[in-house]
Design a protein around this motif. Structure first.
Motif: not given
Length: 861
Positions: A225-244
């Motif tokens: 959540a902290a990374l995604e709320k960062s103003p300079d975090w690149p749009a379009g990057l997704k976090f996924a669980e390893p078993g997804d």
């Protein structure tokens, strides 16, 4: 009870082994088909999950782009975070490897950082061959293959000292030294240093994913959540669980696996009717023996338990044999076909058999339950035998129960269940609806027989033989209903499957006509191929034609005009498989270019029109007339774009969604002009062979020799329909098995009836009827009974087909189809069933209508 089984029941089995073997065979086939499907799918899914774990390792989180790759500067930013204990950059792409025999083999290439691998993904850690430099991984031009890649390239198991390999992902071939191997399983795979992979194959400074191992005590959700709320975090990057990844394939293939299992259980469903027929015949033949046992002290409840015990023995033997046969079938299918059963979900996976005791208990138990259900009504008949009357050979009075209210209630419940939504993506309510319709329809048979033959009987009042046949069917409607229940069940399922397959094939044919309007298609193939079902990156994400090449194609002799297509994979939701973005030429209008469902809406000014496939509406809520913001987030355009859903179209190639837009809009938004496919319309009188030769010559001059695929529209249509027919071939075999079991039930029922009616036939002989006339009466009864069974089976099958086409299919696969009823084929099927039923009734009556029927009357003198 054990003493009765070992003496009384054993004598019946010893004197009629083939009849009981048929019941055992029916249970065995049902259990074997269902159990083998379960083992194949479970083994393939386990192998795929294992391969994913070995390649992806066990990170705490994965960072991926919704579309394509992303800047490697993100890696440095994440590696410096105190919450990150280890970050591993990865570059993945599809390539083609050139074998020694000149074959081009699709190969997955992974560029890695060897210093991070031992902790996160040890299966990808390169192991140098004997005599090779142990630091070869860090040197340019070295690659390491897994066992599947060596097998696909027909290389020896152990690499030679001077072994090399040619790889291509793009326009040029690169020769690399094979310096060792990796232990990762799954499909063909090559591993190399990430910096070398970027330099040789590009793109420089780009990554496919970053694997993260978090520091102990880190709150994963808070970190993301902290990374995604960062103003300079690149749009379009997704976090996924390893078993997804494994979970996505499991969810994606679940509906296919469940439908295939339910289809396999059709044989077990009809097998229950065969057990019923066999035991009904056995009870009818031993009626006087059961009555004698009653006189000697065996209670009616004891007779019920004895027949149920016999059905239990048949079920146990059939289930045990079915589990053994199912295991053998699964092992054979995995060795010959791999883990794919026609759905395309586990393409390239060669799993080993994973035997499951839990699945064996489940499907073995289903076989036993089916046998007990089939034996329940004969057991009740044995329980209800009037002992004195049966010992005198008079039999029991026919039951004339009225169950039409129960039948109407079941049919109404079936209609209500068909309107309920799926549960977890599985149409459970729809399957229950089919069961209610079948049971309700079979329960309504006595009422249907009375309704029909009460009106038909006066037409045959002046003709003795037809009158006897019709009157018996009318007055013994309960017996007739029991006799034809197997035929009704099997024929209704056969009709439903026939309508469903015909509707699907016709819809696919129409879909191919719309999406393949050109005469010839050219595709770029420099990066291997992906699977539309798996949601992975396809070949067309990296293999493209430059605009100059497309213009050159348009200027070839014999080419009237061209159209283009570009596809890209988009990860809109980490929990769902990737969807496909399709940019295609729509100059002729969207109605001509896409098989729309409904009308196309006008696009508001300042917005970009997109057309979504039917799964997008169900999975992502992309309803017509609304703006679709997930696409704006995934495409990461320089200027904000509003994508307006202007229509919905059918797409039978991508189960989990596709988005189509005009190629001109795609070029305007992304600035990319390369395309992956080119459609060629030939000029009148042009030779397709000459145009294909000109295309290959042009590709050779443009240094793209071997990097293009050519196919005519006829070839694509023929291949697509051949794959369709092969995928549904099992349904035809199941229909044949079901109908054969139903007809055997007719034969067994008539055998039981004519054995109990030997005195009736003797009386007819005394009245002057010849043997041929008696057989004609029996055959007429068979025709009358199977005719009503055919009518009921046809009506029930049509009702079930509506549920399959309009409910099961959309809820399982998220696409719709038009209902098509092949009347000629269905009427021919019904006529064949009536003819076969008449013949089997005639054959069953021959033994009981012999010369000794006259002597049977003397038993009462």
């Amino acid at each position: 009870m054990r003493a009765l089984l070992s003496t009384f029941s054993w004598q019946e089995l010893r004197h009629h082994p083939w009849r009981n073997a048929a019941a055992v065979l029916a249970v065995m086939l049902g259990v074997a088909l269902a159990f083998s499907v379960q083992l194949i799918n479970a083994s393939a899914l386990d192998e795929f999950s294992s391969a994913v774990r070995s390649v992806n390792g066990q990170p705490d989180l994965e960072v991926r782009a919704a579309q394509g790759s992303f800047d490697e500067a993100v890696f440095g930013r994440l590696a410096r975070r105190p919450e990150v204990a280890l970050a591993s950059p990865v570059l993945e792409f599809q390539a083609l490897a050139l074998g020694h025999d000149g074959r081009q083999v699709p190969l997955r290439v992974i560029g890695v950082d060897a210093l991070a691998l031992p902790t996160i993904a040890p299966a990808l850690m390169p192991q140098s061959a004997a005599g090779a430099d142990r630091f070869a991984l860090f040197a340019p031009g070295h690659v390491f293959l897994n066992a599947a890649a060596r097998q696909a390239l027909q290389l020896p198991p152990q690499p030679a000292t001077d072994e090399s390999l040619q790889l291509r992902s793009g326009a040029a071939w690169q020769r690399l030294a094979v310096s060792g191997h990796v232990t990762a399983g799954g499909a063909a795979l090559a591993v190399m240093d990430i910096a070398v992979a970027q330099e040789l194959f590009g793109p420089l400074g780009q990554l496919s994913r970053i694997d993260l191992r978090l520091a102990p005590g880190t709150d994963r959700a808070a970190f993301v959540a902290a990374l995604e709320k960062s103003p300079d975090w690149p749009a379009g990057l997704k976090f996924a669980e390893p078993g997804d990844a494994a979970e996505r394939v499991s969810n994606l293939s679940r509906a296919y696996r469940v439908n295939l299992t339910v289809l396999a259980l059709v044989a077990l469903f009809t097998g229950a009717f065969l057990v019923f027929s066999v035991l009904a015949l056995s009870v009818a033949k031993r009626a006087q023996q059961f009555a004698l046992l009653g006189v000697l002290g065996l209670t009616p409840r004891g007779r019920l338990r004895l027949v149920l015990a016999e059905s239990l023995v048949l079920g146990l033997i059939g289930s045990a044999a079915g589990l053994a046969l199912g295991t053998a079938l699964a092992a054979f299918a995995l060795r010959v076909l791999g883990g794919d059963l026609g759905g395309g979900y586990f393409e390239g996976v060669a799993p080993r058999l994973h035997w499951s005791s839990g699945a064996a208990l489940l499907y073995g138990g289903l076989g036993v339950v089916a046998a007990l259900v089939g034996g329940w009504w004969p057991a009740r008949a044995a329980q209800a035998l009037p002992e004195a009357q049966t010992l005198k050979g008079l039999g029991a009075a026919p039951a004339q129960g009225r169950h039409h209210w129960l039948a109407l209630g079941l049919i109404g419940a079936g209609a209500a269940l068909a309107n309920l939504p799926a549960i977890g993506g599985i149409p459970v309510a729809a399957y229950l609806s089919v069961a209610c319709l079948l049971v309700g329809g079979i329960t309504a048979l006595p009422w249907l027989i009375a309704l029909l033959y009460d009106r038909v009987a006066p037409l045959f009042a002046q003709r003795v033989l037809p009158m006897l046949a019709v009157e018996r069917a009318r007055r013994m409607r309960g017996t007739a209903a029991v006799a034809v229940s197997g035929v009704v069940a099997s024929l209704s399922l056969a009709v439903a499957l026939t309508v469903m397959v015909a509707s699907f094939r016709e819809s696919v044919t129409h879909w191919l006509d719309v999406v393949l309007p050109a005469d010839l298609y050219v595709r770029a193939t420099s990066g291997g191929r992906g699977s539309g079902n798996s949601g992975g990156t396809s070949s067309t994400d990296t293999a493209t034609f430059a605009p100059a090449f497309v213009q050159a194609l348009a200027q070839l002799p014999g080419v009237a005009r061209t159209g283009t297509l570009r596809t890209q994979s988009l990860q809109l939701d980490p929990a769902q498989p990737a969807v496909t973005l399709i940019a295609r030429s729509l100059e002729g209008g969207v109605v001509r270019g896409l098989p729309l469902v409904g009308e196309a809406l006008p696009v508001p000014p300042g917005q970009t029109g997109i057309y979504v496939s039917e799964p997008m509406v169900e999975l992502y809520g992309a309803k017509p007339g609304t703006a679709f913001s997930p696409l704006s987030d995934a495409m990461r355009t320089a200027t904000p774009q509003v994508f307006f859903v202007a229509g919905v179209w059918r797409d039978y190639a991508r189960q989990f969604g596709a988005i189509a837009m005009d190629a001109r809009d795609f070029e305007r938004i992304t600035g990319e002009h390369d395309v992956s496919d080119v459609a060629l319309w030939l000029a009148p009188g042009a030779s397709e062979t000459e145009v294909q030769a000109a295309v290959r010559a042009l590709a050779s001059r443009a240094s793209r020799e071997g990097a293009v695929e050519l196919a005519s529209v006829g070839q694509i249509r023929a291949t697509s329909l051949r794959i369709f027919d092969r995928s549904f071939a099992v349904t035809y075999w199941l229909q044949a098995v079901a109908i054969a079991i139903g007809l055997f039930g007719i034969a067994a029922s008539f055998s039981a009836q004519v054995l109990a009616r030997r005195k009736e036939f003797g009386l007819l002989a005394h009245l002057g009827f010849t043997r041929r006339q008696v057989l004609a009466v029996v055959a007429g009864e068979g025709a009358a009974w199977t005719a009503i069974g055919a009518v009921a089976g046809l009506l029930l099958g049509l009702a079930v087909s509506v549920v399959l086409v309009k409910v099961v299919n959309p809820q399982s696969f998220h696409w719709s189809m038009d209902l098509l009823v092949p009347w000629v084929r269905l009427l021919a099927l019904c006529a064949a069933v009536v003819a076969a039923g008449t013949f089997t009734a005639w054959m069953a009556g021959r033994a009981a209508a012999g010369r000794d029927v006259v002597l049977a009357v003397k038993e009462d003198w």
